[in-house]
Each structure stands twice: as structure tokens, then as C-alpha cells.
Design a protein around this motif. Structure first.
Motif, PDB file in Angstrom:
ATOM      1  N   PRO A  66       0.998  -1.037  -0.228  1.00  0.00           N
ATOM      2  CA  PRO A  66       0.313  -0.337  -0.166  1.00  0.00           C
ATOM      3  C   PRO A  66       0.471   1.478  -0.586  1.00  0.00           C
ATOM      4  O   PRO A  66       0.326   2.205  -0.625  1.00  0.00           O
ATOM      5  CB  PRO A  66      -0.591   0.051   1.310  1.00  0.00           C
ATOM      6  CG  PRO A  66      -0.036  -1.057   2.245  1.00  0.00           C
ATOM      7  CD  PRO A  66       0.187  -2.151   1.405  1.00  0.00           C
ATOM      8  N   SER A  67       2.114   1.235   0.276  1.00  0.00           N
ATOM      9  CA  SER A  67       2.760   2.224   0.488  1.00  0.00           C
ATOM     10  C   SER A  67       3.986   2.596  -0.261  1.00  0.00           C
ATOM     11  O   SER A  67       4.553   3.330  -0.428  1.00  0.00           O
ATOM     12  CB  SER A  67       3.562   2.554   1.868  1.00  0.00           C
ATOM     13  OG  SER A  67       4.681   1.098   1.461  1.00  0.00           O
ATOM     14  N   SER A  68       4.045   1.810  -1.631  1.00  0.00           N
ATOM     15  CA  SER A  68       4.707   1.937  -2.688  1.00  0.00           C
ATOM     16  C   SER A  68       4.239   3.033  -3.303  1.00  0.00           C
ATOM     17  O   SER A  68       3.134   3.432  -3.653  1.00  0.00           O
ATOM     18  CB  SER A  68       4.267   0.123  -3.412  1.00  0.00           C
ATOM     19  OG  SER A  68       5.610   0.220  -4.550  1.00  0.00           O
ATOM     20  N   GLY A  69       5.098   3.559  -4.312  1.00  0.00           N
ATOM     21  CA  GLY A  69       5.388   5.051  -5.281  1.00  0.00           C
ATOM     22  C   GLY A  69       5.190   5.891  -3.868  1.00  0.00           C
ATOM     23  O   GLY A  69       4.362   7.340  -5.279  1.00  0.00           O
ATOM     24  N   LEU A  70       4.105   5.635  -2.745  1.00  0.00           N
ATOM     25  CA  LEU A  70       4.571   6.695  -2.198  1.00  0.00           C
ATOM     26  C   LEU A  70       5.382   7.679  -1.554  1.00  0.00           C
ATOM     27  O   LEU A  70       6.060   7.128  -0.806  1.00  0.00           O
ATOM     28  CB  LEU A  70       2.957   6.385  -0.894  1.00  0.00           C
ATOM     29  CG  LEU A  70       1.983   6.557  -1.372  1.00  0.00           C
ATOM     30  CD1 LEU A  70       0.935   5.650   0.035  1.00  0.00           C
ATOM     31  CD2 LEU A  70       0.958   6.465  -2.407  1.00  0.00           C
TER      32      LEU A  70
END
Length: 248
Positions: free
Chosen positions: A163-167
Motif C-alpha cells: 500500500p505504501s509503494s510509490g508514495l
């Protein structure tokens, strides 16, 4: 102790003749935030595919609320899934994306569908984005819309893939806070695949750590306790690394 919503027994899988995991057993307690972690290539995302019923494992048993993942009395999904990018349909508005599961699996009239869509978007802080296209949203907003769609059918269980990938760090923290709020306020169970240490320590209540070399689960428990007390050098190295790992 809460009753388990997921029960996994002697799970084994791999591809191209190579074994990734064998004989893995664990349970996910209802109402918890459960994290699947490990170094790149250990099989985290592959395991998620088996847990949601996209693939059939080479061996073992997976039960979700007492049934195999793809089975249910009504045929409708018994859980929601948010994929890494949000996986929204680009030609549809945010509201239309969230409405899709309701239109596919229920006979609700349009006004009832619209009410549910608005309610889910309010829960994730996107009440003003209902008529926007995914291309008009930031990466974090697209993931929030993905969670709203995953909640459309009122499941008790949500799967999140990286879920936190690329944020960016600030958006990642805000997303973690959203997961904690939905867990605390609605009692939702989350199963999260991630390599992000900050997120693991912030939201993870229980975890399992997969290891490719031993093809097994090498640690389980509270990730903060494992970080501070594990004597296994593989576990200690993972939880105390300083350089961010690139997920694959």
C-alpha cells in the motif's frame, strides 16, 4: 484471543519447478492488522494471490471464514482487495469505480448504490473526488479510492498489496493512519504485504516473515518485538536495515 478469519495449513508453492515456500502454517485473527513481509523474491505477493484465490497452491489448505478463498454461499466476494496501484479503471470516474462491485454482485437500485459509494468515499476522505477520473488524482488518492472500492460490499477482511509503494513519506504516513482508523473504527481485518519498515512498525500488530533460502516462515509475532529481541541474524538484519529495499 479473537477467532481466526484466515487459517493456513502446510501451504507450499513455487514456479518453474522452483519451490518458494513449503509447509507454512499460520492464522490471522479477526480484527487484526496482519503483515506478510520478507526480502524481495521471497514470495510475499505470490502468497497474496493464493490467499485471495487467484491461483491454486501446490499444496496445503487455505480457509477464509471456514471456506476456500474462491467459495461462498452467495458467490459474491467475501473480502476486498486493493492492488498495488489501486487498479482503477481509467475511463470511469472514482464513483463509478467504487460502484462496480455493487452493480456486479447486488440488485440494489441506483440511488442505494450512489448512497453507498458516497459513504465509502467519505470514509477514505475522497468525498469531493467522486466525479473525477483516476488520472486526475494523486497516487495516494488513487489508493484511497482503491480501498473505498474494496469496502463496497461491506467485507470484514481487506487485502492490501504494497500500500505504501510509490508514495512520498508524508502521504505514506497518512495512508497508514487511514488503515489504523478503519481497523479501529470499523473493526476491519487487514492483511498487508509490504517491505516498508516504517509502515510495518506503525500498523503491524502481527506478522510473518518469509525467507527464500530456507523456503519457510522464519519469524512470527509483533514486528517491534522481533526487531528488538530476535537472535536470528536474518530477522535482525531485515528489521534493522537502513537502506530502503526495492520491492519486486
Amino acid at each position: 484471543m479473537s477467532d481466526p478469519v484466515i487459517q493456513v495449513a502446510e501451504l507450499s508453492f513455487g514456479w518453474d519447478g522452483a519451490t518458494l515456500l513449503q509447509g507454512a502454517s499460520f492464522e490471522v485473527e479477526r480484527g487484526s492488522i496482519f503483515v506478510i513481509l520478507g526480502a524481495s523474491g521471497c514470495g510475499k505477493s505470490t502468497m497474496l494471490r493464493y490467499l485471495v484465490g487467484l491461483d491454486e497452491p501446490g499444496g496445503g489448505r487455505i480457509l477464509v471464514d471456514g471456506l476456500p478463498p474462491g467459495q461462498g454461499d452467495s458467490g459474491r466476494p467475501r473480502f476486498g482487495v486493493m492492488f498495488q496501484t489501486g487498479a482503477l479503471i481509467g475511463s470511469l470516474t472514482v464513483g463509478e469505480n467504487v460502484a462496480l462491485p455493487l452493480q456486479e454482485w447486488t440488485d440494489l437500485p441506483p440511488d442505494a448504490v450512489g448512497g453507498i459509494v458516497s459513504a465509502k468515499l467519505r470514509l477514505v476522505g475522497l468525498q469531493k473526488a467522486e466525479d473525477q477520473l483516476p488520472s486526475e488524482l494523486s497516487g495516494g488518492m488513487r489508493k484511497r479510492a482503491g480501498i473505498a472500492r474494496a469496502m463496497a460490499l461491506e467485507p470484514d477482511l481487506i487485502f492490501l498489496d504494497e500500500p505504501s509503494s510509490g508514495l512520498d513519506p508524508v502521504t505514506g504516513v497518512e495512508f497508514d493512519e487511514l488503515i489504523l482508523a478503519l481497523n479501529g473504527q470499523l473493526g476491519l481485518t487487514f492483511v498487508v504485504v509490504t517491505h516498508d519498515l516504517e509502515s510495518i512498525f506503525k500498523i503491524g500488530q502481527r506478522c510473518i516473515m518469509l525467507d527464500r533460502e530456507s523456503q519457510s516462515i522464519i519469524a512470527r509475532g509483533d514486528p517491534r518485538v522481533l526487531r528488538d529481541t530476535s537472535t536470528d541474524p536474518r530477522v535482525h538484519s531485515f528489521f534493522n536495515r537502513t537502506r530502503p529495499e526495492v520491492a519486486t
